[in-house]
Design an enzyme around this catalytic site. Structure first.
Site, PDB file in Angstrom:
ATOM      1  N   CYS A 268      13.321  -1.293  37.911  1.00  0.00           N
ATOM      2  CA  CYS A 268      13.895  -2.641  37.892  1.00  0.00           C
ATOM      3  C   CYS A 268      14.632  -2.896  36.569  1.00  0.00           C
ATOM      4  CB  CYS A 268      12.768  -3.645  38.172  1.00  0.00           C
ATOM      5  SG  CYS A 268      13.325  -5.168  38.921  1.00  0.00           S
ATOM      6  N   HIS A 269      14.149  -3.816  35.733  1.00  0.00           N
ATOM      7  CA  HIS A 269      14.777  -4.054  34.429  1.00  0.00           C
ATOM      8  C   HIS A 269      14.213  -3.120  33.351  1.00  0.00           C
ATOM      9  CE1 HIS A 269      15.950  -7.846  36.421  1.00  0.00           C
ATOM     10  NE2 HIS A 269      16.916  -7.894  35.540  1.00  0.00           N
TER      11      HIS A 269
END
Lengths: 202, 202
Positions: free
Chosen positions: B137-138
């Protein structure tokens, strides 16, 4: 005479040597048993991935030893993803005394597990021991079959409500219900409250 | 002469006794260090609950020792639920040698963690050690700041694609991308593939 004393001393020291080793190993085992809380998660084919793994991660992060148990050792698959989980010990290999709490995640697994006498008997014995017994989503179905829900306040996924009421339970629509040593939650979005309630009960 | 021999025997046995104890304890420590793989999960305030806890549960279920690390010890809150996680050790308290793999979950935490030099340096050193370094994800934002993404094939949540491409990475839209010791995934629905890839790399 001196030789005999000497011999005895050496024998004594040798015994101490081996006894000493054993004590050291035993101490480690005892430490582990006394200081670390142990929780069993009961799953089967078609378990719900998050309802098993999220409480496991939550508890492991707080120093709890989690063991996954089920009808037999092996890998089973979640019903809602490709996640699998390893059943580390069969129910036949464990006893109520081995754990401080029991978790019954949902998914399709409970409908299979409730048909296995040995599994139901384990859940019944565990609940009756007075130790925290936690069920989420379809998990309470196992406790219905175990015949322990009469008069208990609890919750579950909506589709289990009628069955719980028929079993004599008081159904409440809230994220977590704690009634004595019974901890129940509804669905995955309740997993934080569910996990915390289990941890707090240990 | 006999007395001296006897005395020496007793002393030797006593030394063996204490050495024996120590060896037993050391053996336990060595067993733990050698046989149990150790994985660090790097989080901060605003971590993604499932992206941290699901791999933790998956790995714990397979006998892996998971330690949550972060900028400092303490409890931090998820950005997407009421879940909290306990940072067991500060980055300053651990070294690359302590772990066999590093996981960087997503959420809002990576945007905070990438501003902390010590955290970025740890991620950079870990990745450069050649051990499995996994981000979802991030999470890859930390590795962008660490300056190690140039020429690497990877993935991440869509909003990080431009930043990865600007850092010289080759962005692929698939559930998990393994490039050398770099393991990346996109979003929560990839967590099974992500967790399995980390386990397989250990």
């Amino acid at each position: 005479m001196k030789l005999k004393k000497c011999f005895l001393s050496v024998i004594s020291a040798a015994i101490l040597f081996f006894a000493g080793c054993k004590t050291a190993e035993e101490r480690v085992v005892v430490l582990e048993k006394e200081d670390v809380k142990r929780v069993a998660v009961l799953v089967g084919e078609g378990f719900h991935d998050g309802e098993a793994y999220m409480p496991m991660g939550f508890l492991a992060n707080r120093g709890i030893k989690v063991t996954v148990i089920g009808p037999e050792r092996g890998e089973v698959k979640a019903y809602n993803s490709d996640f699998t989980i390893k059943i580390e010990k069969a129910v036949s290999e464990v006893s109520v005394d081995d754990f401080d709490a029991l978790i019954l995640p949902g998914g399709h697994a409970p409908s299979v597990l409730r048909d296995i006498d040995e599994v139901v008997a384990f859940a019944r014995d565990f609940y009756k021991s007075g130790k925290p017994t936690a069920a989420i989503c379809h998990g309470p179905q196992i406790l219905i079959t175990a015949g322990v829900m009469e008069g208990k306040s609890c919750t579950a996924v909506g589709s289990v409500e009628d069955e719980l009421v028929a079993a004599g339970a008081n159904f409440l629509d809230q994220s977590v219900v704690v009634d004595g040593n019974l901890i129940t939650s509804r669905v995955p979005r309740d997993l934080n409250d569910f996990s915390r309630a289990i941890y707090d009960a240990l």
